[in-house]
Design a protein around this motif. Structure first.
Motif, PDB file in Angstrom:
ATOM      1  N   ILE A 106      31.153  22.464 -25.888  1.00 36.36           N
ATOM      2  CA  ILE A 106      31.089  22.262 -27.352  1.00 36.36           C
ATOM      3  C   ILE A 106      32.108  23.173 -28.056  1.00 36.36           C
ATOM      4  O   ILE A 106      32.880  22.720 -28.913  1.00 36.36           O
ATOM      5  N   LEU A 107      32.113  24.452 -27.652  1.00 31.20           N
ATOM      6  CA  LEU A 107      33.061  25.380 -28.291  1.00 31.20           C
ATOM      7  C   LEU A 107      34.508  24.986 -27.991  1.00 31.20           C
ATOM      8  O   LEU A 107      35.372  25.040 -28.869  1.00 31.20           O
ATOM      9  N   GLY A 108      34.751  24.594 -26.737  1.00 30.30           N
ATOM     10  CA  GLY A 108      36.101  24.171 -26.345  1.00 30.30           C
ATOM     11  C   GLY A 108      36.539  22.959 -27.147  1.00 30.30           C
ATOM     12  O   GLY A 108      37.689  22.872 -27.615  1.00 30.30           O
ATOM     13  N   THR A 109      35.610  22.019 -27.339  1.00 30.84           N
ATOM     14  CA  THR A 109      35.930  20.812 -28.121  1.00 30.84           C
ATOM     15  C   THR A 109      36.192  21.189 -29.583  1.00 30.84           C
ATOM     16  O   THR A 109      37.119  20.667 -30.214  1.00 30.84           O
ATOM     17  N   ALA A 110      35.377  22.108 -30.098  1.00 29.89           N
ATOM     18  CA  ALA A 110      35.574  22.541 -31.499  1.00 29.89           C
ATOM     19  C   ALA A 110      36.952  23.184 -31.665  1.00 29.89           C
ATOM     20  O   ALA A 110      37.681  22.894 -32.629  1.00 29.89           O
ATOM     21  N   VAL A 111      37.307  24.034 -30.705  1.00 28.35           N
ATOM     22  CA  VAL A 111      38.630  24.685 -30.756  1.00 28.35           C
ATOM     23  C   VAL A 111      39.717  23.604 -30.694  1.00 28.35           C
ATOM     24  O   VAL A 111      40.691  23.626 -31.464  1.00 28.35           O
ATOM     25  N   ALA A 112      39.533  22.648 -29.791  1.00 32.68           N
ATOM     26  CA  ALA A 112      40.532  21.594 -29.612  1.00 32.68           C
ATOM     27  C   ALA A 112      40.700  20.772 -30.890  1.00 32.68           C
ATOM     28  O   ALA A 112      41.825  20.502 -31.327  1.00 32.68           O
ATOM     29  N   ILE A 113      39.568  20.383 -31.500  1.00 32.85           N
ATOM     30  CA  ILE A 113      39.638  19.571 -32.721  1.00 32.85           C
ATOM     31  C   ILE A 113      40.304  20.376 -33.848  1.00 32.85           C
ATOM     32  O   ILE A 113      41.166  19.870 -34.572  1.00 32.85           O
ATOM     33  N   ALA A 114      39.887  21.637 -33.937  1.00 27.16           N
ATOM     34  CA  ALA A 114      40.428  22.489 -35.005  1.00 27.16           C
ATOM     35  C   ALA A 114      41.940  22.666 -34.878  1.00 27.16           C
ATOM     36  O   ALA A 114      42.639  22.815 -35.877  1.00 27.16           O
ATOM     37  N   ILE A 115      42.431  22.640 -33.656  1.00 28.62           N
ATOM     38  CA  ILE A 115      43.888  22.798 -33.464  1.00 28.62           C
ATOM     39  C   ILE A 115      44.587  21.440 -33.498  1.00 28.62           C
ATOM     40  O   ILE A 115      45.596  21.244 -34.176  1.00 28.62           O
ATOM     41  N   ALA A 116      44.020  20.488 -32.743  1.00 24.84           N
ATOM     42  CA  ALA A 116      44.759  19.245 -32.465  1.00 24.84           C
ATOM     43  C   ALA A 116      44.969  18.368 -33.694  1.00 24.84           C
ATOM     44  O   ALA A 116      46.083  17.896 -33.942  1.00 24.84           O
ATOM     45  N   ILE A 117      43.899  18.157 -34.456  1.00 29.13           N
ATOM     46  CA  ILE A 117      44.019  17.162 -35.528  1.00 29.13           C
ATOM     47  C   ILE A 117      44.931  17.652 -36.662  1.00 29.13           C
ATOM     48  O   ILE A 117      45.882  16.948 -37.030  1.00 29.13           O
ATOM     49  N   PRO A 118      44.733  18.863 -37.183  1.00 24.81           N
ATOM     50  CA  PRO A 118      45.676  19.299 -38.234  1.00 24.81           C
ATOM     51  C   PRO A 118      47.120  19.399 -37.732  1.00 24.81           C
ATOM     52  O   PRO A 118      48.036  18.893 -38.383  1.00 24.81           O
ATOM     53  N   LEU A 119      47.295  20.007 -36.546  1.00 24.23           N
ATOM     54  CA  LEU A 119      48.674  20.183 -36.069  1.00 24.23           C
ATOM     55  C   LEU A 119      49.320  18.854 -35.692  1.00 24.23           C
ATOM     56  O   LEU A 119      50.504  18.627 -35.961  1.00 24.23           O
ATOM     57  N   GLY A 120      48.533  17.967 -35.079  1.00 26.22           N
ATOM     58  CA  GLY A 120      49.061  16.640 -34.722  1.00 26.22           C
ATOM     59  C   GLY A 120      49.468  15.863 -35.951  1.00 26.22           C
ATOM     60  O   GLY A 120      50.506  15.189 -35.969  1.00 26.22           O
ATOM     61  N   THR A 121      48.654  15.969 -36.988  1.00 26.27           N
ATOM     62  CA  THR A 121      48.942  15.259 -38.238  1.00 26.27           C
ATOM     63  C   THR A 121      50.201  15.839 -38.901  1.00 26.27           C
ATOM     64  O   THR A 121      51.113  15.097 -39.292  1.00 26.27           O
ATOM     65  N   ALA A 134      58.171  22.828 -33.153  1.00 26.57           N
ATOM     66  CA  ALA A 134      57.322  23.973 -32.786  1.00 26.57           C
ATOM     67  C   ALA A 134      55.964  23.486 -32.281  1.00 26.57           C
ATOM     68  O   ALA A 134      55.453  23.978 -31.265  1.00 26.57           O
ATOM     69  N   VAL A 135      55.394  22.525 -32.989  1.00 27.13           N
ATOM     70  CA  VAL A 135      54.080  22.007 -32.577  1.00 27.13           C
ATOM     71  C   VAL A 135      54.183  21.333 -31.209  1.00 27.13           C
ATOM     72  O   VAL A 135      53.305  21.507 -30.354  1.00 27.13           O
ATOM     73  N   ARG A 136      55.262  20.612 -30.983  1.00 25.80           N
ATOM     74  CA  ARG A 136      55.419  19.922 -29.695  1.00 25.80           C
ATOM     75  C   ARG A 136      55.595  20.924 -28.555  1.00 25.80           C
ATOM     76  O   ARG A 136      55.061  20.738 -27.459  1.00 25.80           O
ATOM     77  N   GLY A 142      50.614  24.006 -23.627  1.00 29.28           N
ATOM     78  CA  GLY A 142      49.193  23.856 -23.279  1.00 29.28           C
ATOM     79  C   GLY A 142      48.976  22.956 -22.091  1.00 29.28           C
ATOM     80  O   GLY A 142      48.132  23.215 -21.233  1.00 29.28           O
ATOM     81  N   ILE A 143      49.762  21.891 -22.032  1.00 27.72           N
ATOM     82  CA  ILE A 143      49.612  20.947 -20.915  1.00 27.72           C
ATOM     83  C   ILE A 143      50.148  21.571 -19.625  1.00 27.72           C
ATOM     84  O   ILE A 143      49.569  21.408 -18.555  1.00 27.72           O
ATOM     85  N   ALA A 144      51.251  22.309 -19.776  1.00 26.04           N
ATOM     86  CA  ALA A 144      51.919  22.822 -18.574  1.00 26.04           C
ATOM     87  C   ALA A 144      51.258  24.084 -18.006  1.00 26.04           C
ATOM     88  O   ALA A 144      51.465  24.412 -16.846  1.00 26.04           O
ATOM     89  N   THR A 145      50.457  24.777 -18.811  1.00 22.17           N
ATOM     90  CA  THR A 145      49.893  26.042 -18.329  1.00 22.17           C
ATOM     91  C   THR A 145      48.598  25.798 -17.554  1.00 22.17           C
ATOM     92  O   THR A 145      47.651  25.243 -18.108  1.00 22.17           O
ATOM     93  N   PRO A 146      48.546  26.225 -16.296  1.00 23.05           N
ATOM     94  CA  PRO A 146      47.280  26.055 -15.565  1.00 23.05           C
ATOM     95  C   PRO A 146      46.179  26.896 -16.202  1.00 23.05           C
ATOM     96  O   PRO A 146      46.428  28.049 -16.586  1.00 23.05           O
ATOM     97  N   SER A 147      44.986  26.331 -16.325  1.00 25.18           N
ATOM     98  CA  SER A 147      43.937  27.054 -17.048  1.00 25.18           C
ATOM     99  C   SER A 147      43.490  28.316 -16.314  1.00 25.18           C
ATOM    100  O   SER A 147      43.078  29.283 -16.944  1.00 25.18           O
ATOM    101  N   PHE A 148      43.603  28.338 -14.964  1.00 28.53           N
ATOM    102  CA  PHE A 148      43.187  29.555 -14.259  1.00 28.53           C
ATOM    103  C   PHE A 148      44.132  30.716 -14.615  1.00 28.53           C
ATOM    104  O   PHE A 148      43.707  31.842 -14.833  1.00 28.53           O
ATOM    105  N   GLY A 198      39.961  25.105 -24.700  1.00 26.87           N
ATOM    106  CA  GLY A 198      40.297  24.372 -25.923  1.00 26.87           C
ATOM    107  C   GLY A 198      41.789  24.200 -26.103  1.00 26.87           C
ATOM    108  O   GLY A 198      42.253  23.168 -26.599  1.00 26.87           O
ATOM    109  N   TYR A 199      42.579  25.174 -25.682  1.00 24.61           N
ATOM    110  CA  TYR A 199      44.028  25.091 -25.865  1.00 24.61           C
ATOM    111  C   TYR A 199      44.609  23.919 -25.070  1.00 24.61           C
ATOM    112  O   TYR A 199      45.363  23.097 -25.601  1.00 24.61           O
ATOM    113  N   ARG A 200      44.220  23.841 -23.800  1.00 21.32           N
ATOM    114  CA  ARG A 200      44.744  22.765 -22.963  1.00 21.32           C
ATOM    115  C   ARG A 200      44.312  21.391 -23.500  1.00 21.32           C
ATOM    116  O   ARG A 200      45.080  20.443 -23.605  1.00 21.32           O
ATOM    117  N   TYR A 201      43.037  21.355 -23.868  1.00 21.27           N
ATOM    118  CA  TYR A 201      42.398  20.160 -24.384  1.00 21.27           C
ATOM    119  C   TYR A 201      43.071  19.764 -25.717  1.00 21.27           C
ATOM    120  O   TYR A 201      43.400  18.598 -25.961  1.00 21.27           O
TER     121      TYR A 201
END
Lengths: 323, 527
Positions: A106-121, A134-136, A142-148, A198-201
């Protein structure tokens, strides 16, 4: 709509049974034996009689067909059995881990939504500007960084920064306390994994939001809205974003379902006693009953998340009807 | 020089009561595992269970907690004094302390001790005892009154007393066992220094001080929290961030170096040889390993003395030893070892002989696969080193690294050519410990699949020998039979235990096994 929901829920039953039967067979194809892992995994000596007693105790000495029928009969009665490893009911094992996985999801999704939708828009609205670039870059990072790696680095960063500031290294707790018992301790443990996940997501969702927004902003109805003289903010918020969110919601749904049981690495890095870690442990220990129950849980989560996403479509786009 | 060497040396040199223990505080430590299976010490074998449950229980005797690195210093826990055996070493009569209470308030008597030991040695139908085979010498366990327990043996042997100091031999309540033999799989109720205070499945177990504990003044701690933390990096970070004070099993040399570099005098390190040895096993049922010359050639390719110097920097191994734990009086000296293949000091001469043996056996340019376990420390590291050693005599070995389940399964089904194994024991009990090298027909978990009547005959004599000097001679004979004459299996470097801890943790002393000295009664916190 209720008829539609009932039909979808009923359809999950054969899906779950099929998944259960498949995982039952696959687990037995893996070479090894849970009793051997339990008794001989430490490299020490053990009594061969203990091995026979262990097989009898957990029922793996019975013919496979008998085990299968016992298992299916248990499912029909909602009895998923006991963990072959711990001897505890699998429901107890899973319920002990579900809250932490759910909280991080839930927290990860909240972080993802909070970042993704405003920045994507913003990225879509400012296409090909330095802001978009910069956003891209942020998204590709985020996609390229392994989460571990991100997880390990974030803990080390916290340790180093706290040591530099206070002289004493600090890190979040490594044992979970429910949020209702100690919210500060709970959140201090959950925040780093939530940001890491959340960052990767967010990165994936951000790219999806951007491309969906770019497409929607070129639609005729957006042009019409502009021609009517509507202010840009209203066009984006009321007309464009809602429609652009359809694919984003699908993605968020799939990712959320994945987060419940798929955070294996993140859970290990942050010592979270979650469902993902339990899953790996169950497979490694060759705990058939627990693995079977976890696969069914994962299937159920995916099925119900997809159903929820489908229902959200109707809210986002009133043209969609459920019959 | 590195500060940890100094710290370890200082700790080793300090007398046991150099500092006055301070009561109070809660110790948080980590268990390097994902929770354990059941909570029953009689049934389980993984240290994850022992590190979580030992503080709650008493045992009859134990390795001296103030001198746990000794291989023959056994002291009473629940008994009042160590008995002198009678009837030619066949009878051991223990007097049990009076006034000891279980955590539920009930009185602990000799009947509880005897019932627990009977459950271990002669488990009833439906009860699994992991170490039943360790006690073939025990004939009867009697409890004639409330304060006496008598062990009657079938034959006198040196292996009995160390076997009795088994840290897993928790004393359970007879009344509880009479009602439910499986109670202790799911519950904790002992008479040890700490009372059970809670268990979060797979995450942590908690204990609080037992005010009725029978060793005066102990335990010093108010309580403990044991957190399961399977990833080493998490454990290192947690010690650094002081979320936990230590992890008792042991860490790698790199983790030790990182912690000492980061924490300086806030960390202390205790180190010890570990009663856990790597074992290289050729499958005698597979060609060309049915030929003793090929097996011996492989052993002769290995430079154990040189390997030890290099590997101790990166892996939890250090000491070169034979079949017996290197710290034991029954272990081979360097001179004795040097006469065995795989231990020759002149490695070039040894490898030349190995090449000659391979040529004679028609096995030149051999290409084989070695089964190994997917555990870095030290299995994969030692396996990789061995691959390179074999390459030096022209043998090409590839590693087949698999998870624990398939690794055990392949060895048990004989589906391998060469295998990397370990011989990990608890209390140093040389005669019992070397029993794992007996042929598969005798010891089912030996995977060399060899036959050797001579080896079995030596072992039988050794098992019945009560004179340590004569036993030592027999062990040398047995060792030569296993490593040289039969070239059945090659013990390689012994594990090395490195325990870095926050320097405020006092009183605990490193032992020869991660299974020993874990009841935490003598630990105190200096802060």
């Amino acid at each position: 709509m209720y008829q539609y929901i009932a039909k979808r829920v009923l359809l999950t039953i054969p899906t779950l049974l099929g998944a259960a039967a498949l995982v039952f067979l696959l687990m037995r194809l893996i070479p090894g034996d849970i009793c051997l892992v339990r008794l001989g995994g430490g490299g020490g000596s053990f009594d061969p009689k203990a091995l026979i007693a262990c097989h009898a105790e957990i029922g793996v000495d019975k013919p496979t067909i008998v085990q299968f029928l016992d298992f299916m009969w248990g499912i029909v009665r909602f009895d998923f059995g006991t963990s072959m490893w711990s001897g505890k009911p699998v429901a107890t094992e899973i319920l002990a881990r579900l809250p932490i996985s759910l909280e991080i999801a839930i927290l990860g999704t909240a972080v993802a939504i909070a970042i993704a939708i405003p920045l994507g828009t913003i990225s879509a609205l400012r296409q090909n500007t330095w802001l978009d670039v910069a956003v891209r870059i942020f998204a590709i990072g985020g996609i390229a960084t392994p989460s571990f790696w991100l997880g390990i680095m974030s803990v080390l960063l916290v340790l180093d920064v706290s040591a530099a500031i206070t002289g004493t290294p600090w890190m979040p707790p490594i044992d979970y306390v429910p949020i209702w018992k100690d919210p500060i301790r709970n959140l201090s443990m959950a925040i780093l994994p939530a940001i890491t996940v959340g960052y990767r997501y967010a990165a994936v969702s951000m790219r999806m939001t951007r491309s969906a927004m770019l497409e929607v902003m070129r639609e005729d109805y957006v042009r019409t809205a502009r021609a009517k003289g509507l202010v840009a903010k209203l066009i984006v918020n009321r007309h464009a974003l809602k429609n652009a969110l359809l694919p984003v919601v699908t993605l968020l749904g799939i990712e959320f379902a994945f987060l419940i049981g798929g955070l294996v690495v993140t859970e290990q890095v942050f010592n979270l006693n979650g469902v993902g870690r339990l899953f790996v442990q169950a497979v490694q220990n060759q705990d058939y009953t627990l693995t079977q129950a976890l696969v069914m849980l994962t299937v159920a989560i995916f099925v119900f998340t997809n159903l929820l996403v489908d229902l959200l479509y109707g809210w986002l786009d009133p043209r969609i009807h459920f019959a | 020089m590195r500060s940890w060497i100094l710290t370890a040396a200082l700790l080793a040199g300090l007398p046991a009561h150099a500092e006055t223990p301070k009561p109070g505080g809660t110790l948080t430590y980590m268990i390097a595992a994902d929770g354990g299976p059941s909570l029953d010490g009689h049934k389980e074998t993984t240290y994850a269970v022992l590190h979580a449950t030992a503080p709650f229980y008493s045992t009859l005797i134990r390795v001296n907690p103030d001198n746990p690195s000794s291989t023959d210093d056994f002291v009473c826990d629940l008994c009042t004094e160590m008995p002198q055996p009678t009837d030619g070493g066949l009878i051991f009569r223990f007097k049990i302390r009076q006034g000891v209470k279980f955590h539920d308030g009930s009185r602990l008597t000799a009947h509880d001790v005897a019932a627990s030991w009977r459950r271990i040695v002669f488990p009833p139908e439906g009860v699994s005892s992991a170490r039943e085979a360790v006690y073939p010498m025990v004939d009867k366990i009697e409890d004639p009154d409330d304060t006496t327990v008598v062990f009657k043996l079938k034959y006198a042997t040196l292996s009995f007393l160390p076997a009795l100091a088994d840290p897993w031999a928790f004393i359970y309540s007879k009344a509880v066992l009479d009602k439910d033999q499986h109670y202790y799989e799911r519950n904790i109720m002992g008479s040890g220094p700490f009372k059970y205070a809670g268990y979060e499945i797979g995450q942590a177990i908690h204990g609080v001080r037992n005010p009725d504990y029978y060793h005066p003044g102990q335990p010093y701690l108010d309580g403990f929290n044991a957190i399961f933390a399977p990833k080493q990096q998490t454990r290192v970070d947690a010690i650094r961030g002081d979320r936990a004070a230590l992890e008792f099993r042991g860490m790698s040399p790199t983790a030790r170096d990182q912690l000492t570099k980061d924490l300086g005098d806030k960390i202390s390190v205790q180190e010890s040889d570990w009663n856990c040895g790597n074992v290289f096993t050729p499958n005698h049922k597979r060609k060309p390993f049915d030929d003793v010359r090929v097996r011996r050639a492989l052993f002769m390719a290995v430079d154990q003395w040189g390997g030890a110097q290099a590997l101790q920097k990166i892996a939890i191994v250090r000491t070169v030893g034979g079949l017996v734990f290197p710290g034991s009086p029954l272990a081979a000296t360097k001179d004795e070892l040097s006469r065995l293949p795989g231990f020759h000091p002149d490695i070039e001469k040894s490898r030349a002989e190995a090449r000659r043996l391979l040529k004679e056996a028609g096995a030149e340019g051999l290409t084989v696969e070695m089964l190994n376990r997917n555990v870095d420390q030290p299995y994969i590291i030692v396996g990789t080193w061995l691959v390179d050693e074999f390459r030096k005599i022209g043998v090409t070995v590839t590693q087949n690294i698999v998870p624990t389940g398939p690794w055990l399964d392949k060895m048990r089904s004989g589906d391998f050519q060469l295998a990397m194994e370990a011989n990990c024991q608890m209390v140093v009990n040389p005669i019992a410990d070397v029993g794992r090298y007996l042929p598969h027909d005798i010891y089912k978990e030996n995977f060399a699949y060899h036959d050797d009547a001579k080896q079995v005959e030596i072992y039988e004599r050794m098992l019945h020998e009560t004179d340590p000097t004569k036993a030592r001679v027999l062990i040398r004979e047995y060792e030569k039979q296993v490593i040289d004459v039969g070239a059945h299996q090659l013990p390689t470097l012994w594990f090395y235990r490195i325990v870095p801890m926050r320097s405020y943790v006092k009183g605990w002393k490193v032992s020869t096994s991660h299974y020993l000295n874990q009841n935490l009664a003598n630990i105190w916190l200096d802060r």
